[in-house]
Design an enzyme around this catalytic site. Structure first.
Site, short mmCIF file in Angstrom:
data_model
loop_
_atom_site.label_atom_id
_atom_site.label_comp_id
_atom_site.label_asym_id
_atom_site.label_seq_id
_atom_site.Cartn_x
_atom_site.Cartn_y
_atom_site.Cartn_z
N GLU A 196 -19.57 -8.11 8.46
CA GLU A 196 -20.64 -7.44 9.20
C GLU A 196 -21.63 -8.42 9.81
O GLU A 196 -22.11 -8.22 10.94
CB GLU A 196 -21.37 -6.46 8.28
CG GLU A 196 -20.53 -5.28 7.82
CD GLU A 196 -19.72 -5.58 6.56
OE1 GLU A 196 -19.04 -4.66 6.08
OE2 GLU A 196 -19.79 -6.72 6.07
N LYS A 229 0.84 -1.19 0.00
CA LYS A 229 0.00 0.00 0.00
C LYS A 229 0.88 1.24 0.00
O LYS A 229 1.86 1.32 0.72
CB LYS A 229 -0.91 0.02 1.23
CG LYS A 229 -2.10 -0.90 1.16
CD LYS A 229 -2.99 -0.71 2.37
CE LYS A 229 -4.21 -1.61 2.30
NZ LYS A 229 -5.07 -1.45 3.48
N ARG A 250 -25.79 -5.03 5.29
CA ARG A 250 -25.31 -6.38 4.98
C ARG A 250 -25.59 -7.36 6.12
O ARG A 250 -25.44 -8.57 5.94
CB ARG A 250 -23.81 -6.34 4.70
CG ARG A 250 -23.38 -5.23 3.76
CD ARG A 250 -21.95 -5.38 3.33
NE ARG A 250 -21.87 -6.24 2.16
CZ ARG A 250 -20.72 -6.60 1.59
NH1 ARG A 250 -19.57 -6.19 2.09
NH2 ARG A 250 -20.71 -7.36 0.52
#
Length: 614
Positions: free
Chosen positions: A363, A278, A391
């Protein structure tokens, strides 16, 4: 500085380049990314990490005929730049500009609209099946990160895909580990070898021969797994039915091009493990990738933000409250589905590491995990974005509310969210939460009330939810008290005549502003459930017009609750419900978006004046 990049207006132009030019293009693309995002804000670190991978994919695959599906989609800026939207990057996430995520109606290269995690493998598999049904030789590629791979949906799709004879490639963009020595020349060589036609031919032929000798076949399978396991972590994906290749250096563009070129010729489910970094190539983002995941405008020379700090955000209010309440009650535990920074749990995680749980992008698991904790005496606080709570709807109903468990939902990013657009807007939570039994539902009008409501929901014995908007509040002073509000009680904030405005949450301030011209009464309703029916009926009896205002979808929202109250009590009067229209609202400036929906002071006043004139 970007002379080669400016020759690329489509992947067709990219494929005209000599392979030796791709490293130069990658450097130019990375520089362009930093300069561009510095001017617009947006996602940075994740995009810097996939520069070489994006170039290699478009260089090898015949896009847009071959399908690329980017999971989540906040790493698709290089993809957008290489597919004809380089100039449009100046309008990124601005009103009328290009979106920060893939959108099917924005470009034919955006094969699937994304924004939420872990959908790419399912979508790419569906496309692969469609291609096979049509007799096409089209290839489908899903690019998914190691974080998104933690979600159950990704494994459901892997399980299905591995059992189907479809030409799908899943690329795991693994940026959670650094590029260490074991991801170097040896692994790159092995990846080229395992993706080559000779290896694939031997592998397939051997399986056919061994099919008639099951004991030998099982021995050979285990021997192959152990041999691969000594140099690769691919046994899990092999068990799903994929041919695992990797891990390889995701910044070695020669290896990427060669390996992808080999894989494109293979049949059946393929899995390529790519390791990236990243923030690659921009030292501030390399050193702090979390900080540079999503950024506002910044100085590209030093990485410093050019925005000025203002009032504390609702997220910060929640983070401070969580630490204070945890200090007062050792039963409190904090849960987040991979949104520690975004949900404001950093201080809590540092102060109470044994009571902090990041469950990954999961979730559904987060809510049932909280339910299990609540069953045995802990007091879970689940910090979650409104759009991601969608979700876990079944888990909220079946595992928490049905059992009337003691769980508090701290719902961030409720309402419109500006530049992130419709995929991240919290437009529906009042509607889908209000219909659930056993739940207390609150919406604060300012920062202090947010803190009070969090205490109210936490101290309530049962399921409760506080939904608050993105960004800063109105600048209200915040008291340190942890005292709760009286559940189901609103407050009249302005006494007027003829017109009564019932404001929910963030709509209180514009309602008060509109009321000045109209000499209207304004009630801060505070609670959507239980609704303060006594106040609703009082306002109905003493006024000619009853107006509701909410930053939520009109259908089934707070206004609908007020109308149900009037109907139940046989009250007939002139009413008007204001809220978000029945459409997905595109990205832009939050204040402008509210104005376009008629939810600023002017819009509220105009709508009421029109009602009266009619």
């Amino acid at each position: 500085m970007t002379s080669l990049l400016h020759q690329i207006d489509s992947p067709l132009d990219l494929r005209q380049l000599d392979k030796m030019q791709l490293k130069v293009l990658a450097a130019e693309l990375r520089e362009f990314l930093v300069q561009s995002v510095a001017q617009t804000g947006g996602h940075l670190a994740s995009n810097l990490g996939v520069v070489e991978l994006t170039i290699a994919l478009h260089y090898v695959y015949n896009t847009p005929d071959d399908r690329l599906v980017w999971d989540v989609g906040h790493q698709t800026y290089p993809h957008k730049i290489l597919t004809g939207r380089r100039a449009a990057m100046a309008s990124l996430r601005k009103p009328g500009g290009i979106a920060g995520f893939p959108k099917r109606d924005e470009s034919e290269y955006d094969t699937f609209g994304t924004g939420h995690s872990s959908t790419s493998i399912s979508a790419a598999l569906g496309m692969a099946v469609a291609a096979k049904a049509a007799g096409l030789h089209r290839r489908s590629v899903a690019i998914i990160g190691d974080g998104a791979m933690t979600a159950g949906m990704a494994f459901e799709a892997l399980n299905n895909a591995g059992d189907m004879d479809t030409n799908i490639l899943v690329i795991l963009n693994d940026n959670d580990m650094s590029i260490s020595n074991n991801v170097g020349a040896l692994n790159n060589y092995l990846a080229r070898l395992m993706s080559g036609k000779l290896y694939d031919s031997v592998r397939r032929s051997g399986k056919k021969v061994l099919d008639i000798m099951p004991p030998v076949k099982e021995f050979a399978r285990r021997a192959e797994e152990h041999a691969k396991g000594m140099v690769t972590p691919g046994t899990l994906f092999e068990e799903f039915g994929f041919n695992y290749i990797g891990p390889i250096d995701g910044h070695d563009i020669d290896t990427l091009v060669d390996t992808l070129g080999n894989i494109r010729q293979l049949q059946g489910p393929q899995f390529l493990h790519v390791v990236t970094q990243k923030g690659k190539g921009y030292s501030p983002a390399e050193d702090n990738p979390n900080k540079y995941h999503g950024v506002s405008k910044f100085d590209p020379q030093n990485g410093h933000s050019v925005s000025h700090a203002g009032k504390p955000s609702y997220t910060e209010i929640f983070g401070d409250w969580l630490v204070d309440m945890a200090t007062a009650d050792d039963k409190l535990v904090g849960i987040t589905p991979a949104m520690c920074d975004g949900s404001g749990l950093n201080r809590f995680a540092e102060a109470f590491p044994q009571r902090y749980f990041d469950v990954g992008i999961a979730e559904q698991h987060a809510l049932t995990f909280a339910a299990g904790m609540a069953c045995d005496g802990l007091k879970p606080v689940v910090a979650i974005y409104s759009t991601f709570l969608q979700r876990a709807y079944d888990q909220l109903i079946h595992d928490i509310a049905l059992q009337d468990l003691d769980v508090l939902l701290a719902i961030d990013r409720a309402g419109l969210v500006g530049a992130d657009g419709p995929t991240h807007a919290g437009s529906f939570d009042l509607s889908f939460l209000r219909c659930i039994p056993n739940i207390v539902l609150m919406a604060p009008s300012d920062e202090n009330e947010c803190r009070q409501m969090l205490s109210t929901g936490y101290l309530h014995r049962g399921t409760a939810a506080v939904r608050y908007p993105r960004g800063s509040g109105v600048g209200a002073p915040v008291q340190k008290s942890l005292a709760p509000l009286e559940i189901g009680k609103s407050e009249c904030r302005r006494q007027g005549k003829h017109i009564a405005i019932l404001a929910f949450g963030s709509m209180l301030l514009p309602a008060l502003q509109a009321a000045e011209t109209l000499n209207a009464s304004v009630v801060n309703m505070r609670f959507i459930k239980p609704l303060d029916e006594t106040m609703v009926l009082k306002m109905a009896e003493s006024h000619d017009y009853l107006i509701t205002v909410e930053e939520n979808a009109l259908m089934g929202g707070a206004g609908a609750a007020v109308l149900e109250c009037l109907q139940k009590n046989r009250v007939v009067m002139s009413t008007l419900c204001l809220g978000l229209p029945d459409q997905f609202i595109e990205h832009g400036n939050h204040e402008t978006m509210l104005a376009e929906c008629g939810l600023d002071a002017y819009g509220i006043r105009s709508a009421i004046e029109n009602l009266i004139s009619e």
